[in-house]
Design a protein around this motif. Structure first.
Motif, PDB file in Angstrom:
ATOM      1  N   ASP A 102       0.847  -1.190   0.000  1.00 46.84           N
ATOM      2  CA  ASP A 102       0.000   0.000   0.000  1.00 46.84           C
ATOM      3  C   ASP A 102       0.885   1.243   0.000  1.00 46.84           C
ATOM      4  O   ASP A 102       2.107   1.156   0.196  1.00 46.84           O
ATOM      5  CB  ASP A 102      -0.908  -0.015   1.233  1.00 46.84           C
ATOM      6  CG  ASP A 102      -0.127  -0.019   2.532  1.00 46.84           C
ATOM      7  OD1 ASP A 102       0.336   1.056   2.942  1.00 46.84           O
ATOM      8  OD2 ASP A 102       0.051  -1.094   3.134  1.00 46.84           O
ATOM      9  N   PRO A 103       0.302   2.449  -0.228  1.00 47.11           N
ATOM     10  CA  PRO A 103       1.129   3.664  -0.311  1.00 47.11           C
ATOM     11  C   PRO A 103       1.885   4.010   0.961  1.00 47.11           C
ATOM     12  O   PRO A 103       2.894   4.712   0.891  1.00 47.11           O
ATOM     13  CB  PRO A 103       0.099   4.750  -0.646  1.00 47.11           C
ATOM     14  CG  PRO A 103      -0.993   4.027  -1.350  1.00 47.11           C
ATOM     15  CD  PRO A 103      -1.085   2.703  -0.648  1.00 47.11           C
ATOM     16  N   LEU A 104       1.411   3.563   2.126  1.00 48.97           N
ATOM     17  CA  LEU A 104       2.140   3.808   3.367  1.00 48.97           C
ATOM     18  C   LEU A 104       3.313   2.844   3.519  1.00 48.97           C
ATOM     19  O   LEU A 104       4.460   3.259   3.687  1.00 48.97           O
ATOM     20  CB  LEU A 104       1.206   3.678   4.567  1.00 48.97           C
ATOM     21  CG  LEU A 104       0.335   4.886   4.905  1.00 48.97           C
ATOM     22  CD1 LEU A 104      -0.698   4.509   5.958  1.00 48.97           C
ATOM     23  CD2 LEU A 104       1.180   6.038   5.405  1.00 48.97           C
ATOM     24  N   SER A 105       3.029   1.554   3.454  1.00 40.83           N
ATOM     25  CA  SER A 105       4.081   0.550   3.611  1.00 40.83           C
ATOM     26  C   SER A 105       5.046   0.574   2.431  1.00 40.83           C
ATOM     27  O   SER A 105       6.221   0.227   2.574  1.00 40.83           O
ATOM     28  CB  SER A 105       3.462  -0.845   3.746  1.00 40.83           C
ATOM     29  OG  SER A 105       2.529  -0.896   4.801  1.00 40.83           O
ATOM     30  N   GLY A 106       4.540   0.986   1.255  1.00 35.14           N
ATOM     31  CA  GLY A 106       5.334   0.915   0.042  1.00 35.14           C
ATOM     32  C   GLY A 106       6.526   1.832  -0.008  1.00 35.14           C
ATOM     33  O   GLY A 106       7.475   1.589  -0.763  1.00 35.14           O
ATOM     34  N   VAL A 107       6.499   2.925   0.770  1.00 30.06           N
ATOM     35  CA  VAL A 107       7.643   3.835   0.744  1.00 30.06           C
ATOM     36  C   VAL A 107       8.622   3.561   1.873  1.00 30.06           C
ATOM     37  O   VAL A 107       9.543   4.334   2.114  1.00 30.06           O
ATOM     38  CB  VAL A 107       7.190   5.314   0.781  1.00 30.06           C
ATOM     39  CG1 VAL A 107       6.485   5.687  -0.508  1.00 30.06           C
ATOM     40  CG2 VAL A 107       6.302   5.590   1.989  1.00 30.06           C
ATOM     41  N   MET A 108       8.425   2.447   2.581  1.00 26.77           N
ATOM     42  CA  MET A 108       9.387   2.000   3.572  1.00 26.77           C
ATOM     43  C   MET A 108      10.458   1.181   2.857  1.00 26.77           C
ATOM     44  O   MET A 108      10.160   0.222   2.163  1.00 26.77           O
ATOM     45  CB  MET A 108       8.686   1.136   4.612  1.00 26.77           C
ATOM     46  CG  MET A 108       7.546   1.847   5.322  1.00 26.77           C
ATOM     47  SD  MET A 108       8.142   3.167   6.363  1.00 26.77           S
ATOM     48  CE  MET A 108       9.025   2.217   7.578  1.00 26.77           C
ATOM     49  N   VAL A 109      11.700   1.570   3.005  1.00 28.45           N
ATOM     50  CA  VAL A 109      12.786   0.939   2.266  1.00 28.45           C
ATOM     51  C   VAL A 109      13.752   0.269   3.238  1.00 28.45           C
ATOM     52  O   VAL A 109      14.303   0.928   4.131  1.00 28.45           O
ATOM     53  CB  VAL A 109      13.545   1.968   1.405  1.00 28.45           C
ATOM     54  CG1 VAL A 109      14.680   1.288   0.647  1.00 28.45           C
ATOM     55  CG2 VAL A 109      12.590   2.651   0.441  1.00 28.45           C
TER      56      VAL A 109
END
Length: 268
Positions: free
Chosen positions: A150-157
């Motif tokens: 999702d857009p929240l979890s997706g930008v966690m690298v």
């Protein structure tokens, strides 16, 4: 005004980018709570504000609860407010989403999107009201919903160091559109400070690549794909090995939307 109809989309996108910042400490093994606040601006004027509370359990499960509302210039065009909630589990490779729910009110219109995940794959999506597919619609394919976030979890690298971040490609799905954000280096690590945080950060350029779930030829999509300049500044709290944006700039047809973390601190 035609541009005003896009305010809600830009604010939600910006809030998603910023809201994940509160999750950076999740790789630790003790229960933690983070509080964060963000300012979204256009031409230097505030158009929205967002706040997030993030809980990370000792079993490495995370839950993010966020609120967003139009403010300042944004309130002059549309009365927009919303909530964002994400749950998941941290693994050695980074966050693995479990569910994502966004609810927002845009003027007199209400919309809810709910996404369920299992093992990094989308298992169900519910949009209320349903998505209206227009001509030249690029349909989602089954493989498009595998190994996404999702857009929240997706930008966690997840990375061993700042220098590794800008070589990543982020695969995201917001309940309608499946996109990739292809990162590339823009600068060397530099100091970044805000209320509750002080440390090194790195800025990456991001290439917006639409995959499916959108109207081909739509001006807003074509602009993001071919003309928009997007940058994301990543930082990590402590030695978590999880990096997320503390600042972002998104070029749109109505100007550059900027997101800045005005507060990011561990409260427990």
């Amino acid at each position: 005004m035609k541009a005003s109809r896009h305010f809600c989309n830009w604010m939600l996108m910006a809030a998603c980018v910023a809201g994940a910042t509160g999750m950076v400490g999740g790789a630790a093994h003790a229960a933690q709570i983070y509080k964060s606040e963000y300012r979204v601006s256009l031409y230097g004027l505030t158009i929205a504000r967002a706040s997030f509370s993030t809980n990370v359990s000792d079993s490495r499960a995370y839950e993010v609860n966020g609120k967003l509302m139009s403010s300042g210039l944004g309130s002059l065009f549309d009365d927009t407010s919303g909530t964002l909630d994400a749950k998941g589990q941290y693994s050695e490779a980074g966050p693995v989403p479990g569910s994502y729910v966004v609810k927002y009110k845009h003027g007199k219109r209400n919309k809810t999107t709910t996404i369920a995940f299992a093992n990094g794959n989308v298992t169900s999506t519910v949009n209320v009201p349903p998505i209206k597919k227009k001509s030249n619609w690029v349909e989602l394919k089954p493989d498009d919903l595998k190994s996404v976030a999702d857009p929240l979890s997706g930008v966690m690298v997840a990375a061993d160091s700042l220098d590794q971040i800008c070589s990543k490609t982020l695969h995201m799905y917001d309940g309608q559109t499946r996109i990739d954000l292809k990162l590339s280096p823009e600068s060397k690590p530099q100091p970044f400070a805000t209320d509750g945080f002080k440390g090194d950060a790195i800025t990456c350029s991001a290439k917006f690549v639409p995959i499916s779930g959108y109207q081909s030829g739509r001006k807003a999509i074509e602009y993001l794909k071919n003309s928009s300049r997007i940058s994301m500044t990543f930082a990590s709290l402590g030695k978590s090995g999880i990096y997320s944006p503390v600042q972002a700039k998104i070029g749109t047809q109505i100007g550059t939307v900027s997101v800045y973390a005005t507060r990011f601190e561990k409260t427990q």
